[in-house]
Enzyme design. Structure first.
Site, short mmCIF file in Angstrom:
data_model
loop_
_atom_site.label_atom_id
_atom_site.label_comp_id
_atom_site.label_asym_id
_atom_site.label_seq_id
_atom_site.Cartn_x
_atom_site.Cartn_y
_atom_site.Cartn_z
N PRO A 194 0.78 -1.25 0.00
CA PRO A 194 0.00 0.00 0.00
C PRO A 194 0.81 1.30 0.00
O PRO A 194 0.77 2.09 0.94
CB PRO A 194 -0.83 -0.13 1.27
CG PRO A 194 0.04 -0.92 2.19
CD PRO A 194 0.74 -1.92 1.30
N CYS A 195 1.49 1.56 -1.10
CA CYS A 195 2.24 2.82 -1.24
C CYS A 195 1.31 4.02 -1.24
O CYS A 195 1.73 5.13 -0.91
CB CYS A 195 3.11 2.78 -2.49
SG CYS A 195 2.22 2.47 -4.02
N HIS A 196 0.03 3.81 -1.56
CA HIS A 196 -0.93 4.91 -1.56
C HIS A 196 -1.20 5.44 -0.14
O HIS A 196 -1.72 6.54 0.02
CB HIS A 196 -2.24 4.48 -2.23
CG HIS A 196 -2.91 3.33 -1.56
ND1 HIS A 196 -2.54 2.02 -1.80
CD2 HIS A 196 -3.92 3.28 -0.65
CE1 HIS A 196 -3.31 1.21 -1.08
NE2 HIS A 196 -4.14 1.96 -0.37
#
Length: 156
Positions: free
Chosen positions: A119-121
């Site tokens: 989950p880089c977001h």
């Protein structure tokens, strides 16, 4: 390597992987949806569909992203960010043990080949702003609102 394309609310997801794990999940603005899904990718497709239907907040298929040792460390740390939560690039750098590595951490974050699942977001600016997302800030905003524990008009 097997490849599948599925429709999602944020575009056409491209899924790439084999028996060693999934190497890429990215989202394209347009493209053709796969008519059949290779057996090795079916669990990934199912879990992504459940995620978009608000029926899944974690993923449990095997990951096999390609990157440098440092990128791998950053991506592994991203997996520790809880669903519905965010962290700043600065805090992520601190967790990795080097506050001065913030630019390198941001660069590795931007090269994450496994969107949504790693989950880089969930990484935002120290001031709470949405900064940098390879898929476009509108997708980052959509994903964060999708994962928000409270239903509200807009997060940003």
């Amino acid at each position: 390597m097997e490849i599948a394309f599925i429709k999602t609310p944020i575009g056409i997801a491209k899924i790439v992987g084999d028996e060693n794990g999934i190497t890429e999940i990215s989202v394209l603005d347009e493209g053709e949806v796969s008519k059949t899904i290779p057996p090795i990718l079916q669990v990934v497709v199912q879990q992504l569909q459940e995620y978009f239907l608000n029926k899944r907040s974690t993923f449990d298929f095997k990951l096999n992203p390609k990157g440098t040792e440092f990128q791998q460390r950053v991506w592994k740390e991203l997996l520790n960010i809880p669903f519905g939560k965010t962290i700043s690039y600065l805090d992520l750098s601190k967790k990795l043990g080097d506050v001065k590595a913030i630019r390198a951490v941001a660069s590795a974050n931007g090269k994450n080949p496994l969107w949504i699942v790693v989950p880089c977001h969930r990484v935002i600016g120290t001031d709470g702003s949405l900064t940098g997302y390879a898929g476009g800030l509108w997708r980052k905003k959509w994903l964060l609102e999708h994962e928000s524990p409270t239903s509200q008009q807009t997060l940003f």
